[in-house]
Design an enzyme around this catalytic site. Structure first.
Site, PDB file in Angstrom:
ATOM      1  N   HIS A   1       0.803  -1.222   0.000  1.00 28.51           N
ATOM      2  CA  HIS A   1       0.000   0.000   0.000  1.00 28.51           C
ATOM      3  C   HIS A   1       0.836   1.273   0.000  1.00 28.51           C
ATOM      4  O   HIS A   1       0.290   2.380  -0.074  1.00 28.51           O
ATOM      5  CB  HIS A   1      -0.924  -0.020   1.230  1.00 28.51           C
ATOM      6  CG  HIS A   1      -2.119   0.840   1.109  1.00 28.51           C
ATOM      7  ND1 HIS A   1      -2.348   1.921   1.931  1.00 28.51           N
ATOM      8  CD2 HIS A   1      -3.181   0.791   0.254  1.00 28.51           C
ATOM      9  CE1 HIS A   1      -3.488   2.496   1.601  1.00 28.51           C
ATOM     10  NE2 HIS A   1      -4.016   1.826   0.585  1.00 28.51           N
TER      11      HIS A   1
ATOM     12  N   LYS B   1       3.010   4.474  -1.033  1.00 29.32           N
ATOM     13  CA  LYS B   1       2.973   5.382  -2.177  1.00 29.32           C
ATOM     14  C   LYS B   1       4.188   6.307  -2.064  1.00 29.32           C
ATOM     15  O   LYS B   1       4.158   7.314  -1.373  1.00 29.32           O
ATOM     16  CB  LYS B   1       1.675   6.178  -2.177  1.00 29.32           C
ATOM     17  CG  LYS B   1       0.436   5.332  -2.491  1.00 29.32           C
ATOM     18  CD  LYS B   1      -0.617   5.520  -1.434  1.00 29.32           C
ATOM     19  CE  LYS B   1      -1.906   4.775  -1.714  1.00 29.32           C
ATOM     20  NZ  LYS B   1      -1.781   3.338  -1.862  1.00 29.32           N
TER      21      LYS B   1
ATOM     22  N   HIS C   1      -8.694  11.074  -0.148  1.00 26.32           N
ATOM     23  CA  HIS C   1      -7.952   9.824  -0.166  1.00 26.32           C
ATOM     24  C   HIS C   1      -6.691   9.948   0.693  1.00 26.32           C
ATOM     25  O   HIS C   1      -5.966   8.993   0.892  1.00 26.32           O
ATOM     26  CB  HIS C   1      -7.581   9.428  -1.600  1.00 26.32           C
ATOM     27  CG  HIS C   1      -7.019   8.053  -1.721  1.00 26.32           C
ATOM     28  ND1 HIS C   1      -5.665   7.802  -1.856  1.00 26.32           N
ATOM     29  CD2 HIS C   1      -7.622   6.836  -1.698  1.00 26.32           C
ATOM     30  CE1 HIS C   1      -5.466   6.500  -1.919  1.00 26.32           C
ATOM     31  NE2 HIS C   1      -6.626   5.885  -1.825  1.00 26.32           N
TER      32      HIS C   1
ATOM     33  N   LYS D   1      -4.462  10.315   4.041  1.00 30.55           N
ATOM     34  CA  LYS D   1      -4.546   9.777   5.405  1.00 30.55           C
ATOM     35  C   LYS D   1      -3.655  10.626   6.292  1.00 30.55           C
ATOM     36  O   LYS D   1      -2.468  10.806   5.992  1.00 30.55           O
ATOM     37  CB  LYS D   1      -4.071   8.317   5.479  1.00 30.55           C
ATOM     38  CG  LYS D   1      -4.949   7.337   4.693  1.00 30.55           C
ATOM     39  CD  LYS D   1      -4.529   7.251   3.267  1.00 30.55           C
ATOM     40  CE  LYS D   1      -5.261   6.129   2.542  1.00 30.55           C
ATOM     41  NZ  LYS D   1      -5.345   6.358   1.101  1.00 30.55           N
TER      42      LYS D   1
END
Length: 435
Positions: free
Chosen positions: A111, A113, A342, A344
């Site tokens: 996950h 990025k 989107h 976090k």
């Protein structure tokens, strides 16, 4: 005259947090720290020699279009991803011999990025982001990203162990890259080893699949808790009046009650500060920002605006108690309310809503797979399923007592959501997947 990416990055200093331009909202294109993905390839940042993209979902056709727009389609590019490419995408990449790629297959989710950009003079930049690499997420979902200062190449006589920051960013990045144990990553380990990260003022926080006992830098739960115990300072006798904000795009299952994981494990670590390393059943207020069904219906894409959100309706029904913690997505001040988040983020904010004690921007949603499971034993052993990466900010590394919160036309630390937060009303429900 349009600003270069370097000029935008200079305006975003010292925190270096940028956000994405939303085509439907003309207001966002005027924001001094807003960019498109292709702006990360802007020659103002340096003449690109090669780049590494570590991500979950990659739309390869769109990504290569971004490189082509900056005349970089033939520069070496390495891709690591967690969502397997289609046969069509695999064939498309065969037309780019300069692109090497590998699917990271794990039981959890790859996950992270992150991008690493190496320039002709062997200097580099690291980008830690919340965005997957495909068009819809960059144009119809709110994203944030941190761009490192330029990390120059070490002198030839300098040892490999030199060039770290006060936050140990370089050693953390090397540990993360080495954890893959993949040949495709080795050149990037070499680039990072010979770069000077001494100007970096943030901590790199990662999660790597495995089982961990504290202290551990491979688990968000333990690493964040340890960093807070060392570097988070709150006013004497006032700790529980500083709320913790957690914003996410995906909601996990936390159990039948808050004590099971949310407060018994997660909050116990994230509420830590320099006078209390592990806060057992902390009474600190926890405010969760996750879009309501109303938020999504009012978005530019209407009900389709929730494409970047993930909360299973059956899971929601099993933990209806969570609605007591939920707050609407609202970002009217920056013209971003009609695009779902989107990004976090996690932070601790003063009761007067003007100061931050710390801030974490991460790929990690608030889930057991991303942060770490419920304690497995008395040694606080936890199991991590995902690869994740984030950057954590503490005021003292920026010569500040607290971060002053900025806003539209106000200098300070960038916060996208409006303050104060807006609680769910009784009629409100979180946006959920219906399958």
């Amino acid at each position: 005259m349009e600003s270069t990416t370097l000029e935008k990055l200079e305006k975003a200093a010292p925190y270096n947090i940028l956000c994405n331009i939303i085509p439907e909202s003309s207001e966002t294109s005027q924001q001094p720290n807003a960019i498109n993905f292709r702006d990360l390839l802007c020659p103002s940042l340096g003449k690109l020699k090669s780049s590494l993209q570590i991500n979950c979902i990659i739309g390869v056709e769109w990504l290569m279009q971004q490189y082509e727009s900056q005349n970089l389609a033939t520069t070496p590019l390495t891709l690591l991803y967690g969502d397997q490419l289609s046969e069509e995408s695999e064939k498309y990449l065969e037309t780019f011999p300069n692109v090497s790629h590998e699917y990271v297959e794990i039981k959890g989710c790859h996950h992270t990025k992150m991008g690493i950009y190496v320039y002709e003079d062997s200097s580099l930049r690291v980008v830690v982001s919340t965005a997957n690499l495909y068009q819809k997420e960059w144009e119809y979902a709110n994203q944030q990203l941190w761009v490192s200062p330029l990390c120059r190449s070490l002198p030839e006589t300098a040892p490999d162990t030199s060039g770290d920051s006060a936050t140990n960013f370089k050693s953390a990045l090397l540990e993360y890259l080495q954890s893959y144990k993949l040949d495709i990553v080795q050149p990037w380990i070499s680039y990072v080893t010979r770069a000077d990260f001494s100007d970096v003022k943030v901590f790199l926080v990662t999660s790597i699949p495995g089982q961990y006992t504290p202290p551990s830098t491979r688990c968000h739960l333990h690493h964040v808790g340890d960093l807070l115990a060392q570097h988070c300072t709150l006013p004497d006798g006032d700790a529980t009046s500083w709320p913790i904000i957690a914003q996410m795009s995906s909601v996990g299952f936390y159990g039948k009650s808050p004590a099971e994981w949310l407060r018994g494990t997660f909050l116990r670590n994230i509420a830590a500060h320099d006078r209390s390393k592990l806060v057992y059943l902390s009474s600190a207020p926890l405010k969760i920002v996750y879009p309501s069904l109303r938020n999504v219906r009012d978005s530019y894409l209407s009900k389709n605006g929730g494409f970047c959100l993930n909360y299973d309706i059956e899971m929601s029904n099993k933990q209806d108690w969570l609605r007591n913690y939920l707050h609407h997505w609202k970002a009217d001040e920056l013209g971003r309310s009609r695009v779902m988040p989107h990004d976090k983020l996690y932070c601790r904010i003063s009761p007067c809503l003007t100061k931050l004690a710390w801030f974490l921007l991460s790929s990690a949603n608030m889930s057991r797979g991303a942060w770490g499971s419920k304690y497995l034993d008395e040694n606080r052993n936890v199991f991590v399923r995902n690869y994740e990466a984030g950057v954590m900010f503490f005021p003292k590394f920026f010569d500040e007592e607290y971060f002053k919160i900025g806003g539209k036309g106000r200098p300070g630390f960038p916060m996208v959501c409006d303050l104060p937060l807006t609680e769910y009303e009784k009629r409100d429900r979180p946006f959920c997947d219906m399958h």
